[in-house]
Design a protein around this motif. Structure first.
Motif, mmCIF file in Angstrom:
data_model
loop_
_atom_site.group_PDB
_atom_site.id
_atom_site.type_symbol
_atom_site.label_atom_id
_atom_site.label_comp_id
_atom_site.label_asym_id
_atom_site.label_seq_id
_atom_site.Cartn_x
_atom_site.Cartn_y
_atom_site.Cartn_z
ATOM 1 N N ASP A 9 59.129 -1.417 -38.471
ATOM 2 C CA ASP A 9 58.061 -2.042 -37.696
ATOM 3 C C ASP A 9 58.624 -2.897 -36.564
ATOM 4 N N GLU A 10 59.707 -3.635 -36.821
ATOM 5 C CA GLU A 10 60.292 -4.480 -35.772
ATOM 6 C C GLU A 10 60.775 -3.627 -34.606
ATOM 7 N N GLN A 54 57.690 -2.358 -32.679
ATOM 8 C CA GLN A 54 57.079 -3.417 -31.876
ATOM 9 C C GLN A 54 57.908 -3.693 -30.620
ATOM 10 N N GLY A 77 48.914 1.046 -30.695
ATOM 11 C CA GLY A 77 49.523 1.245 -32.001
ATOM 12 C C GLY A 77 50.646 2.254 -31.910
ATOM 13 N N TYR A 78 51.284 2.502 -33.038
ATOM 14 C CA TYR A 78 52.394 3.450 -33.063
ATOM 15 C C TYR A 78 52.384 4.219 -34.377
ATOM 16 N N ILE A 84 55.770 5.661 -40.613
ATOM 17 C CA ILE A 84 55.623 4.218 -40.437
ATOM 18 C C ILE A 84 54.594 4.011 -39.331
ATOM 19 N N THR A 85 53.577 3.193 -39.577
ATOM 20 C CA THR A 85 52.551 2.967 -38.569
ATOM 21 C C THR A 85 51.900 1.610 -38.772
ATOM 22 N N ASP A 86 51.325 1.066 -37.703
ATOM 23 C CA ASP A 86 50.533 -0.153 -37.814
ATOM 24 C C ASP A 86 49.041 0.152 -37.708
ATOM 25 N N LEU A 87 48.689 1.451 -37.739
ATOM 26 C CA LEU A 87 47.290 1.862 -37.746
ATOM 27 C C LEU A 87 46.813 1.991 -39.190
ATOM 28 N N ASP A 88 45.558 1.652 -39.448
ATOM 29 C CA ASP A 88 45.049 1.832 -40.807
ATOM 30 C C ASP A 88 44.496 3.246 -40.967
ATOM 31 N N ASN A 106 41.683 4.293 -38.612
ATOM 32 C CA ASN A 106 42.168 4.557 -37.252
ATOM 33 C C ASN A 106 42.757 5.962 -37.153
#
Length: 257
Positions: free
Chosen positions: A36-37, A40, A56-57, A161-165, A168
Motif C-alpha cells: 500500500d505504501e 500511495q 484508487g489503485y 492489493i487495492t484500496d478499493l472496497d 467499488n
C-alpha cells in the motif's frame, strides 16, 4: 459518464523527480517499500504527471493474470509476431507463432511480457498489453463466457492489493464490461526516448500530456494546464522541465516483421 473506457499507459521509463540516480517511474513503487505504501507513493508521483491523483489503485501480479485468463477458458488474440519468452516461474521458453489463436494463461502472459523484437520496445509492449486487455474485456461479454465470470472475478480478488472496497470493484468491473461492448480507446503518454546518466529513459512532452489528459481522463470540469503538472525531460545531459508539444510514436501503425 459517456459510457466509454480509455486505457492509458504511463511508460515505465518515464523520468520523474524522485531523487534517484536514474529517476524512473518504475522505481517509485519499490523505493517506497511496495504494498500500500508503494502504491500511495506511485499515485502521488502520478499526480505530478497528470495533474490529478487517481481515486484508487489495484496491484496485480503474474499469477492473477494467468489465473484470470485460464478462468475464462483462454483468450483469442492476434499475436503480432513470432516470439520466444522465458516463463517467469520456471525459466522455460514459451514459443509462439504470429497470428490469431486461443491463448492460455501462460501464453497470454508471455505475449504481454515480450518486447525485445519491437522497434520501440516498452512503448510497443504497452500497446500490445492494452490490445490484449481490450480483447479480454470484449470476450468476457460474450454469452458463452457469462458462466465463467464469477471464477474470473474470484481469480482477481484472491491475489491483489487495492484500496478499493468490494462495492467499488464490482461497480467498476460492471461498467468496464458494459463499455467493452463499444470500442475501447488506447493511449500512451506522448514523449520520446532520452538518455540520462547512461540509462535509457522516456521524456514526456509536457503540453502534449496535458492535452491528452484533458481529452481522455480529466476528472474535473475545468481543463488541467501546464501549471498543474511537473514533467521532466533531458536536455544537454540535464533534467529540465518539459512544457512543449511533440508528435509521439504511433504504436498502432507499427508494421511487425
Amino acid at each position: 459518464k459517456n459510457g466509454t473506457v480509455s486505457l492509458t499507459s504511463l511508460p515505465r521509463d518515464t523520468i520523474v523527480d524522485n531523487g534517484a540516480a536514474v529517476p524512473k517511474l518504475n522505481g517509485v513503487y519499490g523505493l517506497a517499500g511496495g504494498g500500500d505504501e508503494g502504491a500511495q507513493a506511485l499515485m502521488d508521483q502520478v499526480k505530478t504527471l497528470l495533474g490529478f491523483r487517481p481515486d484508487g489503485y489495484v496491484v496485480i501480479n503474474y499469477r492473477v493474470f494467468k489465473d484470470a485468463v485460464d478462468a475464462m477458458g483462454g483468450v483469442t488474440f492476434d499475436v503480432p509476431m513470432d516470439m520466444t519468452v522465458n516463463d517467469p516461474d520456471t525459466g522455460e521458453a514459451i514459443e509462439l507463432m504470429a497470428g490469431e489463436q486461443l491463448l492460455n494463461g501462460d501464453q497470454a502472459l508471455a505475449v504481454c511480457r515480450y518486447r525485445s523484437g519491437y522497434l520501440m520496445a516498452d512503448i510497443q509492449r504497452q500497446y500490445v498489453q492494452q490490445s490484449f486487455l481490450k480483447a479480454m474485456i470484449q470476450q468476457c461479454m460474450a454469452p458463452s463466457k457469462w458462466l465463467r465470470l464469477p471464477a474470473v472475478y474470484q481469480a482477481v480478488m484472491n491475489n491483489m492489493i487495492t484500496d478499493l472496497d468490494g462495492a467499488n470493484i464490482r461497480y467498476l468491473a460492471l461498467h468496464v464490461l458494459l463499455a467493452g461492448l463499444n470500442d475501447i480507446q488506447q493511449n500512451t503518454l506522448p514523449g520520446e526516448g532520452v538518455d540520462y546518466n547512461g540509462a535509457s529513459c522516456y521524456g514526456l512532452y509536457g503540453q502534449s500530456v496535458v492535452d491528452m489528459v484533458n481529452e481522455v481522463m480529466n476528472p474535473y470540469e475545468e481543463d488541467i494546464t501546464i501549471d498543474d503538472v511537473y514533467i521532466l525531460t533531458v536536455s544537454d545531459g540535464y533534467l529540465v522541465e518539459s512544457t512543449w508539444r511533440g508528435t509521439a510514436f504511433d504504436a498502432s501503425s507499427y508494421e511487425y516483421n
